[in-house]
Design a protein around this motif. Structure first.
Motif, PDB file in Angstrom:
ATOM      1  N   LEU A  55     -61.852  -1.759  46.077  1.00  0.00           N
ATOM      2  CA  LEU A  55     -61.959  -1.283  44.701  1.00  0.00           C
ATOM      3  C   LEU A  55     -60.577  -1.022  44.106  1.00  0.00           C
ATOM      4  CD1 LEU A  55     -63.815  -0.378  42.386  1.00  0.00           C
ATOM      5  CD2 LEU A  55     -63.710   1.921  43.349  1.00  0.00           C
ATOM      6  N   ILE A  56     -59.710  -0.371  44.854  1.00  0.00           N
ATOM      7  CA  ILE A  56     -58.352  -0.087  44.373  1.00  0.00           C
ATOM      8  C   ILE A  56     -57.590  -1.386  44.144  1.00  0.00           C
ATOM      9  CG2 ILE A  56     -56.114   0.909  45.015  1.00  0.00           C
ATOM     10  CD1 ILE A  56     -57.738   3.147  46.429  1.00  0.00           C
ATOM     11  N   ILE A  57     -57.685  -2.320  45.075  1.00  0.00           N
ATOM     12  CA  ILE A  57     -57.012  -3.611  44.926  1.00  0.00           C
ATOM     13  C   ILE A  57     -57.524  -4.320  43.682  1.00  0.00           C
ATOM     14  CG2 ILE A  57     -56.813  -5.929  45.910  1.00  0.00           C
ATOM     15  CD1 ILE A  57     -56.667  -4.585  48.670  1.00  0.00           C
ATOM     16  N   THR A  58     -58.825  -4.298  43.485  1.00  0.00           N
ATOM     17  CA  THR A  58     -59.416  -4.961  42.332  1.00  0.00           C
ATOM     18  C   THR A  58     -58.902  -4.352  41.035  1.00  0.00           C
ATOM     19  OG1 THR A  58     -61.389  -5.462  43.599  1.00  0.00           O
ATOM     20  CG2 THR A  58     -61.583  -5.578  41.214  1.00  0.00           C
ATOM     21  N   ILE A  59     -58.861  -3.035  40.967  1.00  0.00           N
ATOM     22  CA  ILE A  59     -58.393  -2.360  39.761  1.00  0.00           C
ATOM     23  C   ILE A  59     -56.934  -2.722  39.476  1.00  0.00           C
ATOM     24  CG2 ILE A  59     -57.810  -0.083  38.810  1.00  0.00           C
ATOM     25  CD1 ILE A  59     -60.377   0.946  40.203  1.00  0.00           C
ATOM     26  N   LYS A  60     -56.120  -2.877  40.515  1.00  0.00           N
ATOM     27  CA  LYS A  60     -54.707  -3.212  40.332  1.00  0.00           C
ATOM     28  C   LYS A  60     -54.482  -4.702  40.085  1.00  0.00           C
ATOM     29  CE  LYS A  60     -52.991   0.859  40.919  1.00  0.00           C
ATOM     30  NZ  LYS A  60     -52.337   1.553  39.848  1.00  0.00           N
ATOM     31  N   VAL A  61     -55.300  -5.569  40.684  1.00  0.00           N
ATOM     32  CA  VAL A  61     -55.072  -7.017  40.620  1.00  0.00           C
ATOM     33  C   VAL A  61     -55.633  -7.648  39.357  1.00  0.00           C
ATOM     34  CG1 VAL A  61     -55.696  -9.210  41.708  1.00  0.00           C
ATOM     35  CG2 VAL A  61     -54.859  -7.346  43.106  1.00  0.00           C
ATOM     36  N   VAL A  62     -56.814  -7.252  38.925  1.00  0.00           N
ATOM     37  CA  VAL A  62     -57.484  -7.910  37.794  1.00  0.00           C
ATOM     38  C   VAL A  62     -56.616  -7.946  36.533  1.00  0.00           C
ATOM     39  CG1 VAL A  62     -59.436  -7.743  36.196  1.00  0.00           C
ATOM     40  CG2 VAL A  62     -59.820  -7.647  38.650  1.00  0.00           C
ATOM     41  N   PRO A  63     -55.912  -6.881  36.145  1.00  0.00           N
ATOM     42  CA  PRO A  63     -55.076  -6.977  34.944  1.00  0.00           C
ATOM     43  C   PRO A  63     -53.988  -8.048  35.046  1.00  0.00           C
ATOM     44  CG  PRO A  63     -55.408  -4.682  35.512  1.00  0.00           C
ATOM     45  CD  PRO A  63     -55.973  -5.506  36.641  1.00  0.00           C
ATOM     46  N   SER A  64     -53.527  -8.353  36.246  1.00  0.00           N
ATOM     47  CA  SER A  64     -52.497  -9.379  36.396  1.00  0.00           C
ATOM     48  C   SER A  64     -53.011 -10.770  36.041  1.00  0.00           C
ATOM     49  CB  SER A  64     -51.942  -9.377  37.823  1.00  0.00           C
ATOM     50  OG  SER A  64     -52.906  -9.888  38.722  1.00  0.00           O
ATOM     51  N   PHE A  65     -54.319 -10.968  36.050  1.00  0.00           N
ATOM     52  CA  PHE A  65     -54.880 -12.264  35.659  1.00  0.00           C
ATOM     53  C   PHE A  65     -54.673 -12.539  34.173  1.00  0.00           C
ATOM     54  CE2 PHE A  65     -58.338 -11.632  39.126  1.00  0.00           C
ATOM     55  CZ  PHE A  65     -57.456 -12.046  40.099  1.00  0.00           C
ATOM     56  N   HIS A  66     -54.449 -11.484  33.385  1.00  0.00           N
ATOM     57  CA  HIS A  66     -54.381 -11.624  31.934  1.00  0.00           C
ATOM     58  C   HIS A  66     -53.001 -11.369  31.357  1.00  0.00           C
ATOM     59  CE1 HIS A  66     -58.714 -11.895  32.113  1.00  0.00           C
ATOM     60  NE2 HIS A  66     -58.715 -10.810  32.871  1.00  0.00           N
ATOM     61  N   ARG A  67     -51.984 -11.210  32.198  1.00  0.00           N
ATOM     62  CA  ARG A  67     -50.628 -10.978  31.713  1.00  0.00           C
ATOM     63  C   ARG A  67     -50.029 -12.265  31.172  1.00  0.00           C
ATOM     64  NH1 ARG A  67     -48.926  -7.717  36.764  1.00  0.00           N
ATOM     65  NH2 ARG A  67     -49.806  -5.707  36.244  1.00  0.00           N
ATOM     66  N   LYS A  68     -49.083 -12.090  30.251  1.00  0.00           N
ATOM     67  CA  LYS A  68     -48.366 -13.221  29.687  1.00  0.00           C
ATOM     68  C   LYS A  68     -47.537 -13.881  30.784  1.00  0.00           C
ATOM     69  CE  LYS A  68     -44.817 -14.381  26.393  1.00  0.00           C
ATOM     70  NZ  LYS A  68     -43.437 -14.020  26.320  1.00  0.00           N
ATOM     71  N   GLN A  69     -47.501 -15.195  30.747  1.00  0.00           N
ATOM     72  CA  GLN A  69     -46.724 -15.940  31.735  1.00  0.00           C
ATOM     73  C   GLN A  69     -45.246 -15.641  31.541  1.00  0.00           C
ATOM     74  OE1 GLN A  69     -47.396 -20.133  31.663  1.00  0.00           O
ATOM     75  NE2 GLN A  69     -45.942 -20.548  33.268  1.00  0.00           N
ATOM     76  N   VAL A  70     -44.542 -15.345  32.646  1.00  0.00           N
ATOM     77  CA  VAL A  70     -43.122 -15.015  32.552  1.00  0.00           C
ATOM     78  C   VAL A  70     -42.264 -15.975  33.361  1.00  0.00           C
ATOM     79  CG1 VAL A  70     -43.441 -12.582  32.028  1.00  0.00           C
ATOM     80  CG2 VAL A  70     -43.367 -13.316  34.396  1.00  0.00           C
ATOM     81  N   THR A  71     -42.793 -17.140  33.653  1.00  0.00           N
ATOM     82  CA  THR A  71     -42.018 -18.157  34.353  1.00  0.00           C
ATOM     83  C   THR A  71     -42.057 -19.442  33.546  1.00  0.00           C
ATOM     84  OG1 THR A  71     -43.940 -18.874  35.615  1.00  0.00           O
ATOM     85  CG2 THR A  71     -42.536 -17.204  36.624  1.00  0.00           C
ATOM     86  N   GLY A  72     -41.243 -20.377  33.937  1.00  0.00           N
ATOM     87  CA  GLY A  72     -41.241 -21.662  33.252  1.00  0.00           C
ATOM     88  C   GLY A  72     -40.629 -21.551  31.869  1.00  0.00           C
ATOM     89  N   ARG A  73     -40.957 -22.530  31.033  1.00  0.00           N
ATOM     90  CA  ARG A  73     -40.402 -22.586  29.670  1.00  0.00           C
ATOM     91  C   ARG A  73     -40.705 -21.324  28.875  1.00  0.00           C
ATOM     92  NH1 ARG A  73     -39.790 -28.074  27.314  1.00  0.00           N
ATOM     93  NH2 ARG A  73     -39.720 -29.463  29.092  1.00  0.00           N
ATOM     94  N   GLU A  74     -41.959 -20.874  28.934  1.00  0.00           N
ATOM     95  CA  GLU A  74     -42.361 -19.724  28.137  1.00  0.00           C
ATOM     96  C   GLU A  74     -41.596 -18.468  28.541  1.00  0.00           C
ATOM     97  OE1 GLU A  74     -44.499 -21.622  29.885  1.00  0.00           O
ATOM     98  OE2 GLU A  74     -45.534 -22.727  28.328  1.00  0.00           O
ATOM     99  N   GLY A  75     -41.279 -18.354  29.814  1.00  0.00           N
ATOM    100  CA  GLY A  75     -40.591 -17.170  30.306  1.00  0.00           C
ATOM    101  C   GLY A  75     -39.106 -17.145  29.994  1.00  0.00           C
ATOM    102  N   MET A  76     -38.518 -18.283  29.689  1.00  0.00           N
ATOM    103  CA  MET A  76     -37.083 -18.349  29.412  1.00  0.00           C
ATOM    104  C   MET A  76     -36.747 -17.889  27.989  1.00  0.00           C
ATOM    105  SD  MET A  76     -35.453 -19.350  32.116  1.00  0.00           S
ATOM    106  CE  MET A  76     -33.863 -19.824  31.509  1.00  0.00           C
ATOM    107  N   ALA A  77     -37.602 -18.202  27.042  1.00  0.00           N
ATOM    108  CA  ALA A  77     -37.317 -17.853  25.645  1.00  0.00           C
ATOM    109  C   ALA A  77     -37.169 -16.339  25.509  1.00  0.00           C
ATOM    110  CB  ALA A  77     -38.428 -18.366  24.745  1.00  0.00           C
ATOM    111  N   GLY A  78     -36.062 -15.930  24.874  1.00  0.00           N
ATOM    112  CA  GLY A  78     -35.810 -14.515  24.652  1.00  0.00           C
ATOM    113  C   GLY A  78     -34.937 -13.859  25.704  1.00  0.00           C
ATOM    114  N   LEU A  79     -34.671 -14.560  26.828  1.00  0.00           N
ATOM    115  CA  LEU A  79     -33.810 -13.983  27.864  1.00  0.00           C
ATOM    116  C   LEU A  79     -32.356 -13.959  27.394  1.00  0.00           C
ATOM    117  CD1 LEU A  79     -35.177 -15.560  31.170  1.00  0.00           C
ATOM    118  CD2 LEU A  79     -35.560 -13.261  30.284  1.00  0.00           C
ATOM    119  N   HIS A  80     -31.608 -12.976  27.872  1.00  0.00           N
ATOM    120  CA  HIS A  80     -30.197 -12.834  27.509  1.00  0.00           C
ATOM    121  C   HIS A  80     -29.328 -13.399  28.621  1.00  0.00           C
ATOM    122  CE1 HIS A  80     -31.201  -9.231  24.702  1.00  0.00           C
ATOM    123  NE2 HIS A  80     -32.051 -10.228  24.586  1.00  0.00           N
TER     124      HIS A  80
END
Length: 136
Positions: A55-80
């Motif tokens: 249950l604890i793992i599920t509560i912590k893991v499920v939100p990560s399925f819906h996070r914005k992608q931070v790798t690849g092309r999309e993740g590079m835009a805006g980096l300093h």
């Protein structure tokens, strides 16, 4: 989130935890085969502890399925980053400790200046001066 989305999330978690469940069931069968008896209260405690952990793992893991992608092309835009070799208009920069070929958008940029990534084209980053981006 829709009902279908929640069901998909729970199915993902169940698939991720399937190997742990197989190991636990196998362990119980192995202990039973070896003649080691586990009292019912101990079995119940183990099942409850495992359920709470799941249950604890599920509560912590499920939100990560819906996070914005931070790798690849999309993740590079805006980096300093910082200019290593002057961009006139093409040169080298470092972003997160990695060297990249970069093209200056809107003119030359001197060595040591701070930049922000605007776009990724292949393996080349299009960048602007940090000040230009802050004023827009």
């Amino acid at each position: 989130m829709t009902g279908k989305g929640r069901i998909k999330d729970w199915l993902k978690v169940l698939v991720l935890l399937l190997d742990e469940a197989v190991v636990l069931v196998g362990l119980f069968f192995l202990l039973n085969f070896l003649g080691v008896e586990i009292p019912l209260p101990v079995t119940i405690i183990i099942v409850v502890v495992v359920a709470v952990v799941v249950l604890i793992i599920t509560i912590k893991v499920v939100p990560s399925f819906h996070r914005k992608q931070v790798t690849g092309r999309e993740g590079m835009a805006g980096l300093h980053g910082e200019v290593v070799q002057p961009l006139a208009p093409v040169g080298l920069i470092t972003v997160k400790g990695e060297r990249w070929r970069a093209i200056a958008v809107g003119g030359s940029i001197e060595k040591g200046m701070e930049i922000v990534v605007v776009e990724v084209t292949g393996l080349t980053l299009k960048v602007r001066l940090m000040e230009e981006t802050d004023n827009e």
